[in-house]
Design an enzyme around this catalytic site. Sequence first.
Site, PDB file in Angstrom:
ATOM      1  N   GLY A   1       8.233   7.745 -21.216  1.00  0.00           N
ATOM      2  CA  GLY A   1       7.325   7.873 -22.498  1.00  0.00           C
ATOM      3  C   GLY A   1       6.159   7.233 -22.171  1.00  0.00           C
ATOM      4  O   GLY A   1       5.922   6.595 -21.115  1.00  0.00           O
TER       5      GLY A   1
ATOM      6  N   GLY B   1      11.998   8.451 -20.657  1.00  0.00           N
ATOM      7  CA  GLY B   1      11.922   9.642 -21.501  1.00  0.00           C
ATOM      8  C   GLY B   1      12.610  10.892 -20.931  1.00  0.00           C
ATOM      9  O   GLY B   1      13.116  11.710 -21.431  1.00  0.00           O
TER      10      GLY B   1
ATOM     11  N   GLU C   1      13.262   0.109 -17.333  1.00  0.00           N
ATOM     12  CA  GLU C   1      12.689  -0.539 -18.444  1.00  0.00           C
ATOM     13  C   GLU C   1      12.563  -1.851 -18.274  1.00  0.00           C
ATOM     14  O   GLU C   1      11.564  -2.549 -18.666  1.00  0.00           O
ATOM     15  CB  GLU C   1      13.518  -0.091 -19.824  1.00  0.00           C
ATOM     16  CG  GLU C   1      12.978   1.298 -20.048  1.00  0.00           C
ATOM     17  CD  GLU C   1      13.565   2.373 -19.530  1.00  0.00           C
ATOM     18  OE1 GLU C   1      13.223   3.525 -19.630  1.00  0.00           O
ATOM     19  OE2 GLU C   1      14.563   2.048 -18.694  1.00  0.00           O
TER      20      GLU C   1
ATOM     21  N   ASP D   1      16.727   2.969 -23.414  1.00  0.00           N
ATOM     22  CA  ASP D   1      16.728   3.620 -24.671  1.00  0.00           C
ATOM     23  C   ASP D   1      17.039   5.009 -24.285  1.00  0.00           C
ATOM     24  O   ASP D   1      17.932   5.473 -23.829  1.00  0.00           O
ATOM     25  CB  ASP D   1      15.728   3.270 -25.429  1.00  0.00           C
ATOM     26  CG  ASP D   1      14.324   4.138 -24.800  1.00  0.00           C
ATOM     27  OD1 ASP D   1      14.329   4.262 -23.670  1.00  0.00           O
ATOM     28  OD2 ASP D   1      13.274   4.012 -25.584  1.00  0.00           O
TER      29      ASP D   1
END
Length: 342
Positions: free
Chosen positions: A69, A118, A141, A149
């Site tokens: 992302g 992502g 992350e 996530d």
Amino acid sequence: MDQSMEQSVVAGVEGRAGTILMNRPRALNALDTGMIAGFAEAIARFRDDPAVALVIVEGAGGRAFCAGGDVRAIRDAALRGDAAEIEAFFTSEYAVNRAIAEFPKPWISLIDGVCMGGGIGVSVHGSHRVVTEHALLAMPETAIALFPDVGTSYSLPRLPGGAGGAMGKFLALTGARLRGPQAVEAGLATHYVPRERLPALRAALLEGDASVVDRFIQAVPPDGLESQRAAIERCFAGETIGDILAALEAEGTDWAREQTAILRRMSPTSMVVSLGLLRRGAALDLPGCLEMELRLTRAVTRHPDFAEGVRAVLVDKDNAPRWTPPTIEEIDPAAIRAMFGA
């Protein structure tokens, strides 16, 4: 044509296949709000189209499937105090992750190049994750003080292997980068196909039969992860970061010392949050995991480590973050519980 004038997600129908091309090659196809909207539109279009038997997802440019992302934009929003922009980004991204998981037709990702964060989110919830020898998969992350996530709080605890979800914890905490064959061994990917065979596989898929993937797969070449599996399960089965560090010290190998050094570089807060997330995620369904992740983004993006981690890795690129608090031993368990809303 200038890339800025092109569509960042190119969706169409070829033969019996819906096709989705992530088209920000200079940004390694990192997801921004426009791309997420493009995915949502394509999913809605292809779901109910009887002419579409399956979906093929690819990344443009030859270097990346999707590098993650656009966390720099999220950091900018956090520094501005724009909570609404952050909420909108993650809400729409996680809705796409859920829609992929619930998509009623084969969802086939052809992963050739970098696939992180992502990029895992738009592939791991689908039916087929095809990787080449040039694929590189990771959930990195903890290095930028986020957490795994895009629904991976559901996926990582359910990777193959025993010992309390040790493989998922290993990937989440260390951000280990897995080459294509290793990703198959870990369970993040489902099929290994050499790069040279991808064009023929794609052409065959346009006929609308996902089972043709099996004609193109090759045996996974020995690539190291299987030889580490026993050590991963010994060292990363612990319930706390302290347990894991103690197990690595007891292991006493060069590999164990390397993992210890990696963990000591990561955001202490992020690691404790990530471990708690996977423990909770093991008992939830995917919608529950995505809801938990969304709640957690509100606290984590306000924590000083997030802006500092993105600065150190992606903005200034000095790889010298100053974490708050600086060590795992100084973490306040009550502060972590508060981030989960507990």
